[in-house]
Write an enzyme that holds these catalytic residues in place. Structure first.
Site: not given
Lengths: 333, 437
Positions: B63, B66-67, B97, B310, B314
């Protein structure tokens, strides 16, 4: 005293009594021809309001001006990220302007706490989301003391046993020991209720919350108060009943079936008011929904302190600004 | 070091405690473990003195965010996988996502290729269950499974597949290619506007509550669905004591249910929200001490199969804001093993063999990751991590992290241990706690 006023929990019993006593003193200024004190001359107080609240903003504005502070009203609609400048950038702007104190009203719980990390001035929480509204609790406590302490009114409380003439001098230094306060309504979303529970219990009052179970906070059992679902039995043993506003959006979100049922179970009408002891007072932080949580004849009755609360709001906020900005040396408890 | 490229590296690791057992020499050659023994002779190998170090099979994260593509300001495959290698990982699963969402073969292949190019770890893209993560229509799961990325784990993580019929269909459909649905268990109606675990802290702070029941209700429903269609369900980031009980019950029935817990849910409680610092805002939220105890016990007894980070990077501005405005998520790749040492090993709940199982073998098995998670044995791919558990606890320095983002909840918190080296198919990606390139 704490450098900031974010939560009523920031105040010790002595801090709170000092604020009430200072307010008592400042109230005498109200009687004079010139109602301004020079105490905060040259200080800048910024009212940073992210929510419409004419009553709270003007109350703080009047308080600051009567202490001769320079007042900047900075109103920002909506919240940060979605609509332009972030709270942090606004804070840095206010810092650059030399704000000595920032009075902040914000829809997000905790915004005032965040602000303290970004500016060097004092921060006063004028209501943050569903968290707290400590100056409201202070003005409520002030009003309770004014009406019920040192007047000989009320039953049970030892602090009130010695009947007095009701002059301010008899109240100075006293807390709300033994006073029985019932707060009714949407406790879950109420910053007024949170601050009052904390402050009133610090001052020795016995607080009882009454609400439908849907509007009671999940962990209310850990709060320094009692909580119940039934109003009538509590009214009979209350010195103060405080009605909370029912927000329009709760009425459509399944917290209770209908406004009619809410009114029937938790509204304060003349019939219910008659259950209160003779000396008991009725409070409301405003704005009221007449006909929902409070009936018009109750709101306008002699027991109602609603207008008095507004007047006391200015005085108490003067005391807070005075002690935080001007009178720190002698004010430190 | 010698041999900086690919399979030409040859290493002789002296005296490493394999999964905590007695020290052995490990000889890495041609991408595999060539020998394990005492006083091995390998004249051409670079010698690495591993006295006092624990050797673990390369860690596998089920989980990771890596954006990339889309949020390269927060993380890229390059920076995120570098962080992973520094944390001792040799394979990570990249969550879907992204922008665009990884709901087509094209996007998952792109992510997979970016991972190949970066070369720090094997990147296993996770495919979205539904188109755009919208929870309305199944994405082309088969196309993603058949693509070069060989997707086996599907998840709408960030969102719950809330529609029970769609969840049933997804569980059924992936049976055709041995896939697994990794569910973000969050009943959406029960968590509208939710900000913090519903309890003493949320009540006091005036933050909308995120009730444990909203997670547990979905898990209860999903284990029943998985049993009914005999498919594989994986539960992401389990955070409550009740969830552990439900999963334990489901496993007792023999149903194909697996689960993960994050390092932060093993260590941190909702009390940390007291100053409204959004570094501690995450979804599911930090819970209570009782939940932590249940999660640790569940991980120890195997009810919870694995630790998954997870890792959710950000940018600074997403956290320097009011609590309600702030993004959910915490970075975790570079601190995971140290947190597990503190929460599980130093407490006596798990030994190093257990850590190898929960952080490598089981996640590799759940993700169907070839070449990873195998015990360190002769002939196995040389994916391994050398860890020094004796390094005294030192405060985490977020600025020193390789991740592009700084939103670690552990900043300033003393954590024990240090990852010393990581090898991917015999090539050192990390040496002396630093990336090799």
């Amino acid at each position: 005293m704490n450098p900031h006023l974010i939560s009523a929990a920031d105040l010790s019993r002595d801090d709170a009594v000092l604020i009430l006593d200072t307010a008592e003193e400042l109230a005498s200024v109200e009687g004079r021809a010139i109602r301004k004190l020079p105490t905060l001359r040259g200080r800048t107080v910024v009212n940073l309001f992210y929510e419409d609240s004419t009553r709270t903003r003007t109350s703080f504005e009047a308080a600051a001006k009567r202490l001769s502070a320079d007042v900047i009203n900075f109103s920002a609609k909506g919240s940060s990220v979605a609509k332009g400048e972030s709270l942090k950038d606004t804070a840095l702007t206010l810092e650059a302007m030399g704000a000595d104190a920032v009075v902040i009203r914000h829809p997000a719980s905790g915004a005032p706490r965040r602000l303290t990390g970004w500016i060097s001035g004092r921060v006063v929480n004028a209501g943050d989301g569903t968290h707290e509204h400590p100056t409201q609790a202070l003005l409520d406590a002030f009003t309770m003391r004014q009406r019920l302490i040192g007047t000989g009114a009320g039953a049970g409380a030892g602090a009130r046993a010695a009947a007095g003439a009701g002059a301010g001098a008899d109240r100075r230094g006293r807390d709300l020991d033994g006073l029985r306060v019932t707060i009714v309504g949407d406790v879950l979303h109420s910053r007024v209720a949170r601050s009052n529970v904390l402050l009133l219990s610090t001052l020795g009052a016995q607080v009882t919350l009454v609400a439908p179970p849907t509007l009671m906070p999940h962990a209310v059992g850990t709060w320094p108060c009692r909580a119940g679902y039934e109003l009538d039995s509590e009214l009979r043993k209350s010195d103060v009943v405080m009605m909370l506003r029912v927000q329009q959006e709760r009425m459509t979100a399944a917290y209770f079936p209908t406004v009619r049922e809410y009114r029937r179970r938790y509204g304060l009408d003349a019939g219910r008011m008659a259950l209160l002891p003779e000396h008991a007072i009725v409070m409301h932080p405003g704005p009221m929904n007449r006909g929902v949580e409070i009936a018009a004849d109750v709101a306008d009755s002699a027991r109602s302190t609603i207008v008095q609360q507004v007047a006391n709001g200015v005085t108490v906020r003067m005391a807070v600004l005075y002690l935080m900005l001007g009178g720190m040396a002698e004010g430190a408890a | 070091m010698s041999g900086s490229s690919g399979l030409s590296e040859e290493w002789l690791i002296r005296g490493a405690a394999i999964a905590g057992a007695d020290p052995k020499d490990i000889h890495l050659k041609d991408g595999v473990i060539a020998a394990i023994g005492d006083a091995i002779s390998a004249p051409d190998a670079t010698v690495l003195d591993a006295a006092g170090l624990v050797a673990l099979p390369g860690l596998v994260d089920l989980h990771t965010h890596l954006r990339e593509p889309g949020r390269e300001d927060a993380e890229t495959v390059e920076t995120g996988t570098r962080a992973a290698a520094l944390g001792g990982y040799t394979a990570v699963h990249a969550m879907a996502n992204t922008e665009p969402v990884a709901d087509t073969a094209g996007v998952v292949e792109q992510v997979w290729r970016l991972g190949e190019q970066a070369g720090y770890v094997d990147v296993r893209p996770v495919g979205a269950v539904t188109v755009g993560l919208h929870g309305k229509q199944l994405a082309e799961l088969g196309a993603m499974a058949d693509s070069a990325a060989r997707v086996r784990v599907f998840s709408d993580d960030g969102f719950c597949v809330a529609d029970p019929l769609l969840m049933r269909r997804a569980l059924e459909y992936v049976k055709a290619f041995d896939g697994v649905i990794a569910q973000h268990a969050q009943e959406p109606r029960l968590t509208e506007g939710a900000q913090l675990n519903e309890g003493e802290m949320s009540s006091r702070l005036g933050l909308a509550g995120w009730p444990a029941a909203a997670e547990e209700a979905i898990i209860a429903r999903d284990v029943l669905l998985a049993a009914h269609v005999d498919s594989a369900l994986h539960v992401c980031h389990v955070s409550t004591a009740g969830s552990v009980e439900i999963i334990r019950w489901a496993k007792s029935k023999g149903w194909r249910v697996t689960a993960e817990v994050t390092p932060h849910h093993l260590l941190l409680t909702d009390d940390l929200a007291v100053d409204y610092d959004p570094r501690f805002k995450v979804n599911p939220p930090l819970r209570t001490k009782a939940d932590i105890e249940a999660l640790r016990a569940g991980l120890a007894d195997g009810t919870i199969d694995c630790v998954a980070t997870d890792h959710a990077p950000h940018p600074v501005e997403a956290k320097e804001t009011e609590w309600a405005e702030a993004a959910n998520g915490m970075t975790g790749l570079e601190t995971a093993l140290r947190v597990v040492q503190l929460a599980m090993v130093d407490t006596g709940l798990l030994d190093w063999a257990g850590v190898a199982d929960r952080m490598s073998a089981r996640p590799a098995a759940i993700g169907r990751v070839p070449g990873h998670g195998q015990p360190l044995a002769v002939g196995a791919p040389a994916n391994l991590t050398l860890y020094d558990p004796a390094v005294p606890a030192t405060p985490v320095d977020a600025a020193a992290h390789a991740s592009k983002s700084r939103n670690t909840p552990f900043a300033g918190m003393p954590l024990p241990g240090a990852v010393v080296a990581t090898f991917l198919r015999g090539t050192a990606t990390v040496l002396d706690g630093k990336v090799t390139r």
